[in-house]
Design an enzyme around this catalytic site. Structure first.
Site, PDB file in Angstrom:
ATOM      1  N   GLY A   1      34.405  -8.764 -15.825  1.00  0.00           N
ATOM      2  CA  GLY A   1      34.475  -9.665 -17.202  1.00  0.00           C
ATOM      3  C   GLY A   1      35.796  -9.732 -17.578  1.00  0.00           C
TER       4      GLY A   1
ATOM      5  N   SER B   1      33.644  -2.915 -19.926  1.00  0.00           N
ATOM      6  CA  SER B   1      33.611  -4.353 -19.391  1.00  0.00           C
ATOM      7  C   SER B   1      32.300  -4.513 -18.715  1.00  0.00           C
ATOM      8  CB  SER B   1      34.923  -4.789 -18.837  1.00  0.00           C
ATOM      9  OG  SER B   1      34.875  -4.444 -17.492  1.00  0.00           O
ATOM     10  N   ASP B   2      31.895  -5.712 -18.914  1.00  0.00           N
ATOM     11  CA  ASP B   2      30.605  -6.032 -17.625  1.00  0.00           C
ATOM     12  C   ASP B   2      31.630  -6.144 -16.385  1.00  0.00           C
ATOM     13  OD1 ASP B   2      28.556  -6.698 -16.141  1.00  0.00           O
ATOM     14  OD2 ASP B   2      27.720  -8.161 -17.172  1.00  0.00           O
ATOM     15  N   TRP B   3      31.026  -6.040 -15.243  1.00  0.00           N
ATOM     16  CA  TRP B   3      31.789  -6.101 -13.986  1.00  0.00           C
ATOM     17  C   TRP B   3      32.578  -7.237 -13.570  1.00  0.00           C
ATOM     18  CZ3 TRP B   3      30.045  -1.843 -15.600  1.00  0.00           C
ATOM     19  CH2 TRP B   3      29.910  -0.844 -14.871  1.00  0.00           C
TER      20      TRP B   3
END
Ligand code: BGC
Length: 740
Positions: A269, A265-267
């Site tokens: 997200g 995941s993006d941080w």
């Protein structure tokens, strides 16, 4: 007798030792065993708790291994231009290491502007070596989101506006990184084309546009680059966040493309427990310690893929099929990186890395205009004006900000070159900050003079000079080229246009160097004797510019995006298209209604002249393309063909030309751009030298994506094969007939 006894003792000992050594190691530790066997074996030994622990962050940039089994943690690092300095375990504060100042490589826009696949491989290899040295298994990069609007704050981290260019350039980078046992994590998948409201923007785009424009570079990263990791993006698509978007992750990435790596995941997200479990996400990382925004005690336990998941398994609400799939992928990543048989080679900030950074920065530099003032032969007294001549730009911009051992500014480099002949005036004050995330450039750029005083001083100094070099552009502060905010306008900020006009009015020779990661308006272009598009060039940025200005390097960069005259000219101009319309649910609805007409596809099809077109860039020498031919007159569905030509350097300097091949489709059932890039080759030629070049193409290059049939297809008919050196300059027109 004694001898026999002695020998048999040795023999017995050997058998015993042999036995001991011949005992097969536990399969998952046996590096000679096939990875899939190791994965299954390790998986079979793990408890459910151990499995879940692997799925989420345990610190800002790491996730747990299985200590009981000797399986190491996974450590990530930004990416994509160098190895990010260490932060504390659980905070964004710097860890205060003194040995984490990396080589800062040029921003990816610069790499893309080099149109040089070999340089991309070198970039990847060297950044991979730096990651390995710093004991990271995952490099958070490269980024391949398409430059849809010049306003996107993160364009500088990506590879321009064209899916073919981005695809071709990303593959060697990934291979280079992974060659060394470090996973490239390609980001941000997908449709993350702006920073403004990035967590709350829902993109509506038709399938054809998705497949033709926004997915190809990711597809190439997976299928040709063999990327071991992909990062989900913050935005939503079809009302579902992309970090757990079923269509993007399960159906396309893991389904159609057969991706066997890890979706990270993006941080921060991830937003939904169930979707995080079922929709293709494998690892959850976060910005706040609860995975979202706020801190919480033992925060990582509260991540969606932590306790909530474990609880659902214990309560029998979900099975373990998804869990095992996620863990398999993470184990595969570990066996490909830290536990791989070949080990890896790490080195950090060595001369070769700096040399490569300089070479890439120089080769990406684009000469946009030149009336002969460049290269600087005997320039006399040089006045340098502008903040970007002195501002260190490696620090800033968001997660790609770096701490580097040294950064040579343009003024430093011009002084190295021309010594006392160089004087400096500020001209304007833009961003005087020099720190990001507690890494500081150590520069104090404050200047109390008014804009008028600054311009007056620059004009007065110009009177004493023979040549003026203005170095301006954007920087990495808020609303410039930076993560989490977009730009507000196309023109240069901080009154720079006034400075350029005033300098031009002095009548002195004027070279304008624009440093940015996105297109800026250049209404002043006709007033400059030369214009150079520079980029965030990393540690050696100033020297690379000096290489080009002096002619030590003959410029060969080509624009990876269109520089438009105004936003109104371009494809994205209504509110619905950008920044979207706020709905009652707090989500911004955004429609990519321009469809496939992004960048030059728009300008060429609408016959609107940009300031400088995609693919454009000058050289100090001249080239001629001749003897061009297509090797076949017809091509069927599975067929291939070649485009052959000769390139000659007709000038008196060595140089390189990027020859580009565009297809021009006939009338089709869907509206198609009048031309689309489908091939290119960068050709290095000594003065007077000729080389013959072959570009391999196929029926696939003629196709569009038929969304109803969900397949690539080409309308039968005559396709133009246009050969030239920019999207607007294709003097050679050939053709091939597509037959079904
Ligand atoms: C960025 C990512 C980055 C991550 C970790 C996020 O805010 O969007 O690109 O890799 O932070 O720093």
């Amino acid at each position: 007798m004694k001898k026999i006894l002695f020998l048999s003792v040795i023999a017995l000992a050997a058998i015993a030792c042999g036995k001991k050594h011949a005992a097969r190691p536990v399969p998952y530790l046996d590096t000679s065993a096939p990875i899939e066997e190791r994965v299954e074996d390790a998986l079979s030994r793990m408890t459910t708790e151990e499995k879940v622990a692997m799925l989420h962050a345990q610190s800002k940039f790491s996730s747990a291994g299985v200590p009981r089994l000797g399986i190491p943690e996974v450590w990530c690092t930004d990416g994509p231009h160098g190895i990010r300095p260490e932060v504390l375990w659980d905070q964004w504060e710097q860890a205060g290491w003194t040995n984490d100042s990396c080589t800062a490589y040029p921003a990816l826009t610069c790499l893309a502007a080099s149109w040089d696949r070999e340089l991309s491989a070198l970039y990847g290899k060297y950044i991979g070596e730096e990651a390995r040295y710093r004991k990271k298994q995952v490099l958070l990069g490269p980024g391949v989101n398409i430059c849809r609007t010049p306003l996107n704050g993160r364009n500088f981290e990506y590879m321009g506006e064209d899916p073919f260019l981005a695809s071709e350039m990303v593959v060697p980078y990934i291979k280079g990184v992974q060659e060394n046992g470090v996973a490239a994590c390609v980001k941000h998948y997908a449709l993350n084309n702006q920073e403004h409201k990035r967590h709350f923007t829902n993109v509506t785009v038709d399938d054809r546009t998705l497949y033709e424009i926004y997915l190809p570079a990711f597809k190439a990263a997976v299928e040709k680059g063999g990327a071991w990791a992909i990062m989900g993006s913050y935005n939503l698509y079809e009302d579902q966040h992309c970090c757990h978007n079923k269509k993007l992750l399960c159906d396309i990435l893991k389904g159609e493309w057969g991706f066997d790596g890890v979706v990270i995941s993006d941080w921060g997200g991830v937003h939904d427990d169930d979707e995080a479990i079922t929709n293709g996400l494998d690892m959850e990382y976060g910005t706040g310690t609860n995975g979202l925004y706020g801190p919480a005690e033992n925060g990582y336990d509260y991540y969606h893929l932590a306790k909530p998941y474990l609880q659902r398994i214990r309560e029998g609400k979900v099975g373990t099929t998804e869990l095992d799939d996620k863990v398999r992928r993470i184990l595969r990543l570990i066996f490909r990186t830290s536990m791989r048989p070949e080990g890896g080679f790490g080195r950090f900030t060595c001369p070769e890395h700096y040399e490569a950074a300089r070479k890439i920065a120089a080769e990406g530099t684009v000469l946009l205009k030149n009336d002969g003032v460049l290269p600087l032969a005997d320039p006399g007294k040089i006045l340098v004006v502008g903040e970007n001549a002195i501002k260190k730009l490696v620090v800033g911009g968001g997660s790609s900000s770096l701490k580097t051992q040294h950064e040579i500014t343009p003024l430093d480099a011009l002084r190295e070159e021309f010594g006392e002949a160089v004087s400096y005036e500020r001209g304007y004050v833009g961003d005087v900050e020099g720190s990001y995330n507690n890494v500081s450039t150590g520069q104090d750029l404050s200047d109390g003079r008014s804009p008028a005083e600054l311009i007056d001083a620059a004009v007065a100094a110009a009177a004493e000079a023979d040549l003026v070099i203005f170095v301006g552009g954007l920087n990495k502060s808020k609303h410039q080229d930076r993560e989490s905010s977009d730009r507000l306008e196309l023109p240069l900020p901080y009154g720079q246009q006034d400075v350029i006009e005033a300098l031009a009015a002095t009548g002195k020779k004027l070279v304008v160097i624009n440093i940015s990661g996105s297109p800026v308006a250049m209404p002043w272009a006709f007033r400059a004797n030369a214009i150079v598009q520079g980029w965030y060039g990393g540690s050696e940025s100033g020297r690379a510019l000096a290489d080009v200005l002096t002619g030590r390097v003959n410029p060969s960069g080509k624009l990876p995006f269109t520089i438009p005259c105004s936003l109104e000219d371009g494809p994205v101009k209504s509110e619905k298209q950008y920044p979207g319309v706020l709905g009652e649910d707090g989500i911004w609805q955004e429609e990519y209604s321009e469809g496939v007409f992004v960048g030059y596809r728009w300008y060429a099809s609408k016959d609107v002249a940009p300031q400088f077109p995609f693919g454009y860039g000058l050289s100090y020498t001249t080239f001629e393309i001749s003897d061009a031919k297509v090797t076949r007159s017809r091509v069927g569905r599975l067929g291939n063909f070649k485009v052959k030509f000769t390139v000659t350097n007709t000038g008196d300097r060595d140089g390189a030309e990027v020859v580009q091949v565009y297809i021009a489709p006939p009338e089709s059932p869907v509206a198609r751009p009048v031309r689309e890039l489908k091939g290119f080759e960068k050709v290095f030629l000594k003065a007077g030298e000729s080389k013959s070049v072959t570009i391999h193409m196929s029926y696939q290059d003629l196709c569009y994506f038929d969304a109803d049939a969900h397949k690539w297809t080409a309308a039968p008919g005559e396709y133009g094969i246009l050969v030239g050196n920019s999207s607007e300059e294709t003097p050679i027109s050939l053709s091939i007939r597509a037959v079904s």
